[in-house]
Motif scaffolding. Structure first.
Motif, PDB file in Angstrom:
ATOM      1  N   PRO A 180       0.817  -1.214   0.000  1.00 10.30           N
ATOM      2  CA  PRO A 180       0.000   0.000   0.000  1.00 10.30           C
ATOM      3  C   PRO A 180       0.857   1.275   0.000  1.00 10.30           C
ATOM      4  O   PRO A 180       2.066   1.203   0.234  1.00 10.30           O
ATOM      5  CB  PRO A 180      -0.812  -0.099   1.299  1.00 10.30           C
ATOM      6  CG  PRO A 180      -0.252  -1.229   2.069  1.00 10.30           C
ATOM      7  CD  PRO A 180       0.658  -2.022   1.202  1.00 10.30           C
ATOM      8  N   ASN A 181       0.236   2.411  -0.265  1.00 11.94           N
ATOM      9  CA  ASN A 181       0.951   3.695  -0.218  1.00 11.94           C
ATOM     10  C   ASN A 181       1.670   3.835   1.115  1.00 11.94           C
ATOM     11  O   ASN A 181       1.109   3.541   2.165  1.00 11.94           O
ATOM     12  CB  ASN A 181      -0.027   4.873  -0.358  1.00 11.94           C
ATOM     13  CG  ASN A 181      -0.628   4.974  -1.754  1.00 11.94           C
ATOM     14  OD1 ASN A 181      -1.807   5.242  -1.899  1.00 11.94           O
ATOM     15  ND2 ASN A 181       0.171   4.753  -2.766  1.00 11.94           N
ATOM     16  N   GLY A 182       2.909   4.260   1.039  1.00  5.35           N
ATOM     17  CA  GLY A 182       3.664   4.511   2.265  1.00  5.35           C
ATOM     18  C   GLY A 182       4.278   3.278   2.894  1.00  5.35           C
ATOM     19  O   GLY A 182       4.864   3.346   3.975  1.00  5.35           O
ATOM     20  N   ALA A 183       4.199   2.122   2.213  1.00  6.39           N
ATOM     21  CA  ALA A 183       4.708   0.872   2.798  1.00  6.39           C
ATOM     22  C   ALA A 183       6.232   0.838   2.872  1.00  6.39           C
ATOM     23  O   ALA A 183       6.798   0.096   3.678  1.00  6.39           O
ATOM     24  CB  ALA A 183       4.203  -0.318   1.976  1.00  6.39           C
ATOM     25  N   GLY A 184       6.891   1.615   2.015  1.00  2.00           N
ATOM     26  CA  GLY A 184       8.358   1.630   2.025  1.00  2.00           C
ATOM     27  C   GLY A 184       8.982   1.099   0.743  1.00  2.00           C
ATOM     28  O   GLY A 184      10.186   0.856   0.705  1.00  2.00           O
ATOM     29  N   LYS A 185       8.187   0.953  -0.313  1.00  2.00           N
ATOM     30  CA  LYS A 185       8.699   0.405  -1.581  1.00  2.00           C
ATOM     31  C   LYS A 185       9.743   1.333  -2.210  1.00  2.00           C
ATOM     32  O   LYS A 185      10.849   0.899  -2.516  1.00  2.00           O
ATOM     33  CB  LYS A 185       7.545   0.196  -2.580  1.00  2.00           C
ATOM     34  CG  LYS A 185       6.444  -0.711  -2.073  1.00  2.00           C
ATOM     35  CD  LYS A 185       5.327  -0.850  -3.093  1.00  2.00           C
ATOM     36  CE  LYS A 185       4.587   0.448  -3.378  1.00  2.00           C
ATOM     37  NZ  LYS A 185       3.792   0.961  -2.249  1.00  2.00           N
ATOM     38  N   SER A 186       9.359   2.595  -2.390  1.00  2.00           N
ATOM     39  CA  SER A 186      10.279   3.526  -3.058  1.00  2.00           C
ATOM     40  C   SER A 186      11.532   3.718  -2.228  1.00  2.00           C
ATOM     41  O   SER A 186      12.641   3.776  -2.770  1.00  2.00           O
ATOM     42  CB  SER A 186       9.614   4.889  -3.282  1.00  2.00           C
ATOM     43  OG  SER A 186       8.446   4.735  -4.013  1.00  2.00           O
ATOM     44  N   THR A 187      11.371   3.817  -0.918  1.00  2.00           N
ATOM     45  CA  THR A 187      12.538   3.979  -0.042  1.00  2.00           C
ATOM     46  C   THR A 187      13.500   2.812  -0.250  1.00  2.00           C
ATOM     47  O   THR A 187      14.703   3.010  -0.440  1.00  2.00           O
ATOM     48  CB  THR A 187      12.083   4.042   1.433  1.00  2.00           C
ATOM     49  OG1 THR A 187      11.210   5.168   1.583  1.00  2.00           O
ATOM     50  CG2 THR A 187      13.259   4.172   2.375  1.00  2.00           C
ATOM     51  N   THR A 188      12.970   1.591  -0.242  1.00  2.00           N
ATOM     52  CA  THR A 188      13.802   0.396  -0.419  1.00  2.00           C
ATOM     53  C   THR A 188      14.502   0.418  -1.772  1.00  2.00           C
ATOM     54  O   THR A 188      15.713   0.213  -1.862  1.00  2.00           O
ATOM     55  CB  THR A 188      12.925  -0.872  -0.300  1.00  2.00           C
ATOM     56  OG1 THR A 188      12.303  -0.864   0.980  1.00  2.00           O
ATOM     57  CG2 THR A 188      13.730  -2.145  -0.476  1.00  2.00           C
TER      58      THR A 188
ATOM     59  N   THR B 154       4.156  -1.872  -8.475  1.00  2.00           N
ATOM     60  CA  THR B 154       2.867  -1.593  -9.101  1.00  2.00           C
ATOM     61  C   THR B 154       1.765  -1.695  -8.059  1.00  2.00           C
ATOM     62  O   THR B 154       1.908  -2.387  -7.058  1.00  2.00           O
ATOM     63  CB  THR B 154       2.586  -2.572 -10.265  1.00  2.00           C
ATOM     64  OG1 THR B 154       1.297  -2.286 -10.813  1.00  2.00           O
ATOM     65  CG2 THR B 154       2.610  -4.028  -9.830  1.00  2.00           C
ATOM     66  N   HIS B 155       0.678  -0.961  -8.334  1.00  2.00           N
ATOM     67  CA  HIS B 155      -0.513  -1.112  -7.492  1.00  2.00           C
ATOM     68  C   HIS B 155      -1.564  -1.975  -8.192  1.00  2.00           C
ATOM     69  O   HIS B 155      -2.670  -2.139  -7.680  1.00  2.00           O
ATOM     70  CB  HIS B 155      -1.099   0.260  -7.132  1.00  2.00           C
ATOM     71  CG  HIS B 155      -0.233   1.022  -6.169  1.00  2.00           C
ATOM     72  ND1 HIS B 155      -0.019   0.595  -4.880  1.00  2.00           N
ATOM     73  CD2 HIS B 155       0.489   2.146  -6.314  1.00  2.00           C
ATOM     74  CE1 HIS B 155       0.791   1.445  -4.271  1.00  2.00           C
ATOM     75  NE2 HIS B 155       1.124   2.397  -5.121  1.00  2.00           N
ATOM     76  N   TYR B 156      -1.207  -2.494  -9.385  1.00  2.00           N
ATOM     77  CA  TYR B 156      -2.162  -3.324 -10.127  1.00  2.00           C
ATOM     78  C   TYR B 156      -1.826  -4.792  -9.915  1.00  2.00           C
ATOM     79  O   TYR B 156      -0.781  -5.270 -10.361  1.00  2.00           O
ATOM     80  CB  TYR B 156      -2.112  -2.999 -11.614  1.00  2.00           C
ATOM     81  CG  TYR B 156      -2.381  -1.547 -11.925  1.00  2.00           C
ATOM     82  CD1 TYR B 156      -3.614  -0.984 -11.631  1.00  2.00           C
ATOM     83  CD2 TYR B 156      -1.410  -0.751 -12.501  1.00  2.00           C
ATOM     84  CE1 TYR B 156      -3.876   0.347 -11.911  1.00  2.00           C
ATOM     85  CE2 TYR B 156      -1.658   0.582 -12.788  1.00  2.00           C
ATOM     86  CZ  TYR B 156      -2.884   1.122 -12.487  1.00  2.00           C
ATOM     87  OH  TYR B 156      -3.129   2.434 -12.768  1.00  2.00           O
TER      88      TYR B 156
HETATM   89  N1  ATP Z   1      12.175  12.057   2.701  1.00  2.00           N
HETATM   90  C1  ATP Z   1      11.327  11.579   3.608  1.00  2.00           C
HETATM   91  N2  ATP Z   1      11.262  12.125   4.849  1.00  2.00           N
HETATM   92  C2  ATP Z   1      10.426  11.645   5.775  1.00  2.00           C
HETATM   93  N3  ATP Z   1       9.595  10.593   5.598  1.00  2.00           N
HETATM   94  C3  ATP Z   1       9.612  10.017   4.385  1.00  2.00           C
HETATM   95  C4  ATP Z   1      10.473  10.470   3.336  1.00  2.00           C
HETATM   96  N4  ATP Z   1      10.273   9.682   2.255  1.00  2.00           N
HETATM   97  C5  ATP Z   1       9.330   8.794   2.599  1.00  2.00           C
HETATM   98  N5  ATP Z   1       8.932   8.981   3.878  1.00  2.00           N
HETATM   99  C6  ATP Z   1       7.937   8.176   4.607  1.00  2.00           C
HETATM  100  O1  ATP Z   1       8.368   6.824   4.620  1.00  2.00           O
HETATM  101  C7  ATP Z   1       7.263   5.938   4.388  1.00  2.00           C
HETATM  102  C8  ATP Z   1       7.544   5.074   3.196  1.00  2.00           C
HETATM  103  O2  ATP Z   1       7.501   5.879   2.016  1.00  2.00           O
HETATM  104  P1  ATP Z   1       7.770   5.291   0.563  1.00  2.00           P
HETATM  105  O3  ATP Z   1       7.743   6.441  -0.391  1.00  2.00           O
HETATM  106  O4  ATP Z   1       8.978   4.453   0.594  1.00  2.00           O
HETATM  107  O5  ATP Z   1       6.487   4.383   0.367  1.00  2.00           O
HETATM  108  P2  ATP Z   1       5.927   3.638  -0.926  1.00  2.00           P
HETATM  109  O6  ATP Z   1       5.644   2.242  -0.498  1.00  2.00           O
HETATM  110  O7  ATP Z   1       6.850   3.841  -2.057  1.00  2.00           O
HETATM  111  O8  ATP Z   1       4.552   4.383  -1.190  1.00  2.00           O
HETATM  112  P3  ATP Z   1       3.747   4.758  -2.563  1.00  2.00           P
HETATM  113  O9  ATP Z   1       3.021   3.528  -2.974  1.00  2.00           O
HETATM  114  O10 ATP Z   1       2.804   5.813  -2.076  1.00  2.00           O
HETATM  115  O11 ATP Z   1       4.750   5.254  -3.554  1.00  2.00           O
HETATM  116  C9  ATP Z   1       6.027   6.832   4.278  1.00  2.00           C
HETATM  117  O12 ATP Z   1       5.392   6.880   5.523  1.00  2.00           O
HETATM  118  C10 ATP Z   1       6.597   8.179   3.900  1.00  2.00           C
HETATM  119  O13 ATP Z   1       5.771   9.225   4.388  1.00  2.00           O
END
Ligand code: ATP
Length: 253
Positions: A39-47, A188-190
């Motif tokens: 889901p949104n905010g799960a940490g995918k992009s961060t990883t 992906t979200h699909y």
């Molecule tokens: N630069 C940042 N500073 C503080 N918190 C952050 C930062 N980047 C991401 N976060 C937080 O870390 C968590 C994970 O974010 P991330 O972007 O990795 O999620 P995601 O799974 O890629 O979501 P999405 O599907 O919405 O792209 C979220 O709660 C987000 O608010």
């Protein structure tokens, strides 16, 4: 035996007091299409951004193609392709010029027209990026990931906003790139997209991996718990109806 091309061990990412990635471990095998879902905010992009060398980790180990992220980040950059967000392209240049520009930045010799042909954009070679349709923009941004002939490409939600024809067309492009030997990591979200494309999937929720397996096995595991869909599954879905009525061809081309 599958060979890992990416190994992530106990990866942690803190944003100040907030732990966005909570000690995850997984491997991506050479030659597979690996999906990172959540889901949104799960940490995918961060990883992904940590693996791509674009974001600092808090702790844990990452190895890509045998290179350790802490010691050889530049070697990792050399073997990966990352899809840039669309806004990054110089507005004055056409697609051929953009490919040549990127090739120069990567210090690579690339036949720009051949690359555009790969993503079915030969006829748009002299168009500006801003004048492309959504599907064409996505295909071009996938093309830019291939310029340095990477071993692994990262695609972050590549089909978001596309119509069903353009989406399926991009699926075939991703399969083609994979069939030519490139490992693909995709978010992906699909779920239909993940099911169609991915050899294996990791589902991440609140910074933790909650499941990792083949799509088939994940579904079988759920069914084995006694889960049943409340509505009987039909032999076709609404997307099949849409494609049947409007055809498979891309409108934009
Ligand atoms: N630069 C940042 N500073 C503080 N918190 C952050 C930062 N980047 C991401 N976060 C937080 O870390 C968590 C994970 O974010 P991330 O972007 O990795 O999620 P995601 O799974 O890629 O979501 P999405 O599907 O919405 O792209 C979220 O709660 C987000 O608010």
């Amino acid at each position: 035996m599958a060979t890992p091309i990416i190994s992530v061990s106990n990866l942690v990412k803190d944003y100040d007091q907030f732990r966005a990635v909570k000690g995850i471990s997984f491997e991506v095998y050479e030659g597979e299409i690996f999906g990172l879902l959540g889901p949104n905010g799960a940490g995918k992009s961060t990883t992904l951004e940590i693996i791509e060398t674009l974001r600092e980790k808090t702790s844990g180990d990452v190895v890509v193609g045998g290179y350790n992220l802490d010691r050889e980040p530049d070697a990792i950059k050399g073997i990966i392709g990352v899809q840039l967000q669309a806004s990054g392209y110089y507005p004055g240049l056409n697609l051929l010029q953009l490919v040549d520009l990127f090739a120069g930045l990567y210090n690579q010799r690339v036949h720009a027209m051949d690359l555009l042909r790969t993503v079915n954009l030969e006829e748009k070679a002299r168009a500006k990026f801003k004048d492309l349709s959504g599907g064409q923009k996505q295909r071009f941004s996938v093309a830019t990931t291939l310029i340095n002939k990477p071993r692994v490409v990262f695609l972050d939600e590549p089909t978001t906003g596309l119509d069903p024809q353009a989406r399926r067309n991009l699926w075939e492009l991703i399969r083609k790139i994979n069939a030519e030997g490139t490992t693909v990591i995709i978010t992906t979200h699909y779920m239909d997209e993940a099911e169609y494309l991915c050899n294996r999937i990791a589902i991440i929720d609140s910074g933790e991996i909650v499941a990792l397996d083949t799509p088939d096995q994940l579904i079988d595991n759920l069914v084995a718990t006694g889960f049943e869909r409340s509505k009987e599954v039909k032999k076709a879905n609404l997307e099949d109806v849409f494609i049947q009525l409007t055809g498979k061809h891309l409108r934009e081309d």
